[in-house]
Enzyme design. Structure first.
Site, PDB file in Angstrom:
ATOM      1  N   CYS A  67     -70.830  54.839  25.399  1.00 57.80           N
ATOM      2  CA  CYS A  67     -69.686  55.638  25.479  1.00 57.80           C
ATOM      3  C   CYS A  67     -70.360  57.326  25.496  1.00 57.80           C
ATOM      4  CB  CYS A  67     -68.674  55.583  24.518  1.00 57.80           C
ATOM      5  SG  CYS A  67     -67.574  57.057  23.903  1.00 57.80           S
TER       6      CYS A  67
ATOM      7  N   CYS B 266     -64.659  54.034  19.523  1.00 51.41           N
ATOM      8  CA  CYS B 266     -63.718  55.172  19.786  1.00 51.41           C
ATOM      9  C   CYS B 266     -62.497  54.723  20.452  1.00 51.41           C
ATOM     10  CB  CYS B 266     -64.162  56.556  19.754  1.00 51.41           C
ATOM     11  SG  CYS B 266     -64.806  56.816  21.643  1.00 51.41           S
TER      12      CYS B 266
ATOM     13  N   GLU C 153     -59.518  16.500  35.330  1.00 53.13           N
ATOM     14  CA  GLU C 153     -59.447  15.427  34.288  1.00 53.13           C
ATOM     15  C   GLU C 153     -58.191  15.794  33.335  1.00 53.13           C
ATOM     16  OE1 GLU C 153     -62.448  16.984  31.512  1.00 53.13           O
ATOM     17  OE2 GLU C 153     -61.758  18.858  31.352  1.00 53.13           O
TER      18      GLU C 153
ATOM     19  N   PRO D 186     -68.471  29.582  38.781  1.00 52.35           N
ATOM     20  CA  PRO D 186     -68.360  28.257  37.696  1.00 52.35           C
ATOM     21  C   PRO D 186     -67.375  28.468  36.635  1.00 52.35           C
ATOM     22  CG  PRO D 186     -70.400  29.587  37.302  1.00 52.35           C
ATOM     23  CD  PRO D 186     -69.537  30.159  38.469  1.00 52.35           C
ATOM     24  N   ASP D 187     -67.049  27.265  36.406  1.00 47.44           N
ATOM     25  CA  ASP D 187     -65.891  27.129  35.198  1.00 47.44           C
ATOM     26  C   ASP D 187     -66.780  27.244  33.720  1.00 47.44           C
ATOM     27  OD1 ASP D 187     -66.962  24.694  34.739  1.00 47.44           O
ATOM     28  OD2 ASP D 187     -64.956  23.790  35.483  1.00 47.44           O
ATOM     29  N   PHE D 188     -65.964  27.004  32.669  1.00 45.43           N
ATOM     30  CA  PHE D 188     -66.815  27.194  31.452  1.00 45.43           C
ATOM     31  C   PHE D 188     -67.391  25.473  31.341  1.00 45.43           C
ATOM     32  CE2 PHE D 188     -64.863  30.606  28.913  1.00 45.43           C
ATOM     33  CZ  PHE D 188     -65.635  31.522  29.462  1.00 45.43           C
ATOM     34  N   ARG D 189     -66.656  24.463  31.231  1.00 40.42           N
ATOM     35  CA  ARG D 189     -66.753  23.445  30.942  1.00 40.42           C
ATOM     36  C   ARG D 189     -67.294  22.298  31.418  1.00 40.42           C
ATOM     37  NH1 ARG D 189     -62.911  26.134  27.976  1.00 40.42           N
ATOM     38  NH2 ARG D 189     -63.726  26.829  25.800  1.00 40.42           N
TER      39      ARG D 189
ATOM     40  N   CYS E  13     -69.132  59.000  21.678  1.00 42.41           N
ATOM     41  CA  CYS E  13     -69.699  58.437  20.556  1.00 42.41           C
ATOM     42  C   CYS E  13     -70.813  57.520  20.575  1.00 42.41           C
ATOM     43  CB  CYS E  13     -68.488  57.659  19.664  1.00 42.41           C
ATOM     44  SG  CYS E  13     -68.060  56.120  20.191  1.00 42.41           S
TER      45      CYS E  13
ATOM     46  N   ASN F 106     -58.088  33.408  34.102  1.00 43.92           N
ATOM     47  CA  ASN F 106     -58.845  34.019  34.818  1.00 43.92           C
ATOM     48  C   ASN F 106     -59.211  35.405  35.046  1.00 43.92           C
ATOM     49  OD1 ASN F 106     -59.600  31.163  35.205  1.00 43.92           O
ATOM     50  ND2 ASN F 106     -59.021  31.215  37.515  1.00 43.92           N
ATOM     51  N   ILE F 107     -60.503  35.987  34.970  1.00 44.79           N
ATOM     52  CA  ILE F 107     -60.807  37.242  34.989  1.00 44.79           C
ATOM     53  C   ILE F 107     -61.495  37.807  36.385  1.00 44.79           C
ATOM     54  CG2 ILE F 107     -60.940  37.530  32.531  1.00 44.79           C
ATOM     55  CD1 ILE F 107     -63.942  37.030  32.708  1.00 44.79           C
ATOM     56  N   ASP F 108     -61.293  37.111  37.328  1.00 41.12           N
ATOM     57  CA  ASP F 108     -61.873  36.821  38.658  1.00 41.12           C
ATOM     58  C   ASP F 108     -60.936  37.852  39.549  1.00 41.12           C
ATOM     59  OD1 ASP F 108     -60.108  35.209  39.788  1.00 41.12           O
ATOM     60  OD2 ASP F 108     -61.562  33.569  39.287  1.00 41.12           O
TER      61      ASP F 108
ATOM     62  N   ASN G 141     -55.716  18.846  37.840  1.00 45.84           N
ATOM     63  CA  ASN G 141     -56.791  19.062  37.500  1.00 45.84           C
ATOM     64  C   ASN G 141     -57.997  17.881  37.565  1.00 45.84           C
ATOM     65  OD1 ASN G 141     -58.111  21.067  35.920  1.00 45.84           O
ATOM     66  ND2 ASN G 141     -58.272  19.644  34.010  1.00 45.84           N
TER      67      ASN G 141
ATOM     68  N   THR H  90     -57.459  23.850  34.463  1.00 46.39           N
ATOM     69  CA  THR H  90     -57.606  24.416  33.042  1.00 46.39           C
ATOM     70  C   THR H  90     -58.087  23.055  32.024  1.00 46.39           C
ATOM     71  OG1 THR H  90     -57.191  25.476  31.183  1.00 46.39           O
ATOM     72  CG2 THR H  90     -55.092  24.760  32.679  1.00 46.39           C
ATOM     73  N   SER H  91     -59.006  23.424  30.983  1.00 50.92           N
ATOM     74  CA  SER H  91     -59.151  22.126  30.293  1.00 50.92           C
ATOM     75  C   SER H  91     -57.883  22.458  28.892  1.00 50.92           C
ATOM     76  CB  SER H  91     -60.393  22.474  29.900  1.00 50.92           C
ATOM     77  OG  SER H  91     -60.608  23.693  29.098  1.00 50.92           O
TER      78      SER H  91
ATOM     79  N   HIS I  87     -56.010  37.031  29.705  1.00 50.13           N
ATOM     80  CA  HIS I  87     -57.498  37.323  29.073  1.00 50.13           C
ATOM     81  C   HIS I  87     -58.052  38.485  29.863  1.00 50.13           C
ATOM     82  CE1 HIS I  87     -57.966  32.745  27.786  1.00 50.13           C
ATOM     83  NE2 HIS I  87     -57.089  33.403  27.218  1.00 50.13           N
TER      84      HIS I  87
HETATM   85  P1  CNA Z   1     -62.636  25.394  31.512  1.00 47.28           P
HETATM   86  O1  CNA Z   1     -62.632  25.045  30.020  1.00 47.28           O
HETATM   87  O2  CNA Z   1     -63.959  25.573  32.110  1.00 47.28           O
HETATM   88  O3  CNA Z   1     -61.526  24.153  32.446  1.00 47.28           O
HETATM   89  C1  CNA Z   1     -61.696  24.011  33.584  1.00 47.28           C
HETATM   90  C2  CNA Z   1     -61.014  22.669  34.004  1.00 47.28           C
HETATM   91  O4  CNA Z   1     -60.765  22.893  35.296  1.00 47.28           O
HETATM   92  C3  CNA Z   1     -61.585  21.544  33.616  1.00 47.28           C
HETATM   93  O5  CNA Z   1     -60.839  20.803  33.025  1.00 47.28           O
HETATM   94  C4  CNA Z   1     -62.217  21.102  34.949  1.00 47.28           C
HETATM   95  O6  CNA Z   1     -62.085  19.412  34.925  1.00 47.28           O
HETATM   96  C5  CNA Z   1     -61.154  21.576  36.086  1.00 47.28           C
HETATM   97  N1  CNA Z   1     -61.789  21.797  37.037  1.00 47.28           N
HETATM   98  C6  CNA Z   1     -63.046  22.193  37.756  1.00 47.28           C
HETATM   99  N2  CNA Z   1     -62.969  22.467  39.126  1.00 47.28           N
HETATM  100  C7  CNA Z   1     -61.746  22.039  39.393  1.00 47.28           C
HETATM  101  C8  CNA Z   1     -61.386  21.887  40.869  1.00 47.28           C
HETATM  102  N3  CNA Z   1     -61.890  22.170  41.978  1.00 47.28           N
HETATM  103  N4  CNA Z   1     -59.801  21.091  40.905  1.00 47.28           N
HETATM  104  C9  CNA Z   1     -59.419  21.085  39.683  1.00 47.28           C
HETATM  105  N5  CNA Z   1     -59.826  21.122  38.642  1.00 47.28           N
HETATM  106  C10 CNA Z   1     -60.931  21.486  38.489  1.00 47.28           C
HETATM  107  O7  CNA Z   1     -61.808  26.632  31.761  1.00 47.28           O
HETATM  108  P2  CNA Z   1     -60.416  27.325  31.312  1.00 47.28           P
HETATM  109  O8  CNA Z   1     -60.109  28.210  32.181  1.00 47.28           O
HETATM  110  O9  CNA Z   1     -59.509  26.102  30.894  1.00 47.28           O
HETATM  111  O10 CNA Z   1     -60.917  27.893  30.029  1.00 47.28           O
HETATM  112  C11 CNA Z   1     -60.478  29.109  29.798  1.00 47.28           C
HETATM  113  C12 CNA Z   1     -61.527  30.326  29.767  1.00 47.28           C
HETATM  114  C13 CNA Z   1     -62.448  30.378  30.941  1.00 47.28           C
HETATM  115  C14 CNA Z   1     -60.643  31.468  30.094  1.00 47.28           C
HETATM  116  O11 CNA Z   1     -60.937  32.361  29.062  1.00 47.28           O
HETATM  117  C15 CNA Z   1     -61.324  31.959  31.436  1.00 47.28           C
HETATM  118  O12 CNA Z   1     -61.476  33.566  31.106  1.00 47.28           O
HETATM  119  C16 CNA Z   1     -62.808  31.409  31.303  1.00 47.28           C
HETATM  120  N6  CNA Z   1     -63.367  31.407  32.697  1.00 47.28           N
HETATM  121  C17 CNA Z   1     -62.872  32.335  33.862  1.00 47.28           C
HETATM  122  C18 CNA Z   1     -63.454  32.171  34.878  1.00 47.28           C
HETATM  123  C19 CNA Z   1     -62.839  32.839  36.298  1.00 47.28           C
HETATM  124  O13 CNA Z   1     -62.439  34.117  35.790  1.00 47.28           O
HETATM  125  N7  CNA Z   1     -62.977  32.445  37.383  1.00 47.28           N
HETATM  126  C20 CNA Z   1     -64.692  31.638  35.172  1.00 47.28           C
HETATM  127  C21 CNA Z   1     -65.321  30.999  34.056  1.00 47.28           C
HETATM  128  C22 CNA Z   1     -64.458  30.785  32.750  1.00 47.28           C
END
Ligand code: CNA
Length: 278
Positions: free
Chosen positions: A170, A149, A236, A45-48, A173, A119-121, A234, A210-211, A138
């Site tokens: 740790c 420490c 949006e 899942p994404d964040f937003r 410490c 992303n951190i995946d 994206n 990314t948002s 990130h």
């Molecule tokens: P965000 O703010 O959740 O934005 C994600 C964006 O991607 C939104 O604008 C969505 O509309 C859009 N989106 C979702 N699915 C799709 C798709 N299939 N095709 C096109 N667009 C899509 O996430 P950001 O990455 O902008 O925010 C930054 C944070 C989220 C970072 O610090 C990450 O580490 C963190 N994060 C990472 C992961 C991961 O590693 N996979 C997962 C969740 C959050």
């Protein structure tokens, strides 16, 4: 406000024009910025995104506010929500998406300069993007340190603890151990700072999934020169992409859009073949 005048570098604001430019000698250095939207099709899942994003589903973790899961002060008091989330995101459980493979093809075709990812995946690596082309802005789960420490902690032990959602301390410490994921308020890795100036030589920028709300990452879009087309892929609109003459906004699922671009580039079969290998 979206720019509505004529383009300057591209013929038009569409896939065909982007690809024509990519095939020209003017386009040598392609940069990519990735966010969580690139990995949602992998099941992360994404964040937003409302409903499915992590922030809508963090209630069960009893956080005072969603971002607390990545706040260092909160972690120091209550690390369990982060460990719980880490278990869900932990590398090794997910397969790269078609979009990750598209970035690999940019490298295979000697077009990719750098892929900056939030992303951190680690799915960029898993897709075969060369490690020296990736900047994990990130951080990642590759290393972990004591927050007190700063001593390094064993990766296999960390992985086992995260699997069991167990708090790790740790051995020296007694401080809490945290994977080297950048939390809010923490500095970005030195490699990020070192690589950012290269954006001044960018010929093309892809901003995908990314948002553009997390800083300083989001500000990278402003560092490419005026003549560098910026392409947002994206669900949006995001950030200021659309405000320059050669900005292209392609709204939809990123895998569908990169498939269309690959098709136009003549890379369609290669894309599917390389993705099948992941
Ligand atoms: P965000 O703010 O959740 O934005 C994600 C964006 O991607 C939104 O604008 C969505 O509309 C859009 N989106 C979702 N699915 C799709 C798709 N299939 N095709 C096109 N667009 C899509 O996430 P950001 O990455 O902008 O925010 C930054 C944070 C989220 C970072 O610090 C990450 O580490 C963190 N994060 C990472 C992961 C991961 O590693 N996979 C997962 C969740 C959050």
């Amino acid at each position: 406000a979206p720019y509505e005048g004529p383009t300057e570098v591209l013929e038009g604001r569409d896939v065909r024009s982007i690809v024509k430019y990519m095939k020209s000698k003017e386009c040598r250095k392609v940069f990519v910025m990735l966010g969580a939207g690139v990995s949602t099709a992998a099941g992360i899942p994404d964040f937003r995104t409302p409903g499915t994003g992590l922030y809508s589903n963090l209630e069960r973790l009893n956080l005072p506010y969603p971002e607390a899961v990545f706040a260092i002060n909160y972690f120091a008091e209550n690390p369990l929500p982060f460990y719980t989330l880490a278990r869900e995101l932990y590398p090794g459980r997910f397969r790269p998406t078609l979009t990750h493979t598209f970035v690999k093809l940019l490298a295979d075709h000697a077009l990719l300069d750098t892929c900056f990812t939030q992303n951190i995946d680690t799915l960029e690596r898993r897709a075969g993007v060369p490690a020296h082309r990736i900047v994990e802005a990130h951080g990642s789960f590759a290393d972990q340190h004591c927050i007190e420490c700063k001593r390094a902690f064993d990766g296999a032990q960390m992985k086992a603890a995260i699997e069991r959602a167990e708090i790790v301390r740790c051995g020296e410490c007694g401080g809490l151990v945290k994977p080297d994921i950048v939390f809010f308020g923490e500095a970005l890795p030195p490699l990020f700072e070192r690589t950012v100036p290269k954006l001044r030589e960018a010929d093309l920028l892809f901003v995908i999934g990314t948002s553009l709300t997390v800083h300083p990452f989001a500000a990278l879009t402003g560092l490419v020169p005026a003549g560098c087309p910026r392409v947002l892929i994206n669900m949006e609109r995001a950030g200021d992409i659309g405000g320059r003459p050669d900005d292209v906004v392609l709204l939809g699922r990123c895998d569908d859009i990169v498939r269309e671009i690959a098709q136009e580039l003549g890379w369609a079969d290669e894309l599917e073949r390389e993705w099948a290998k992941t």
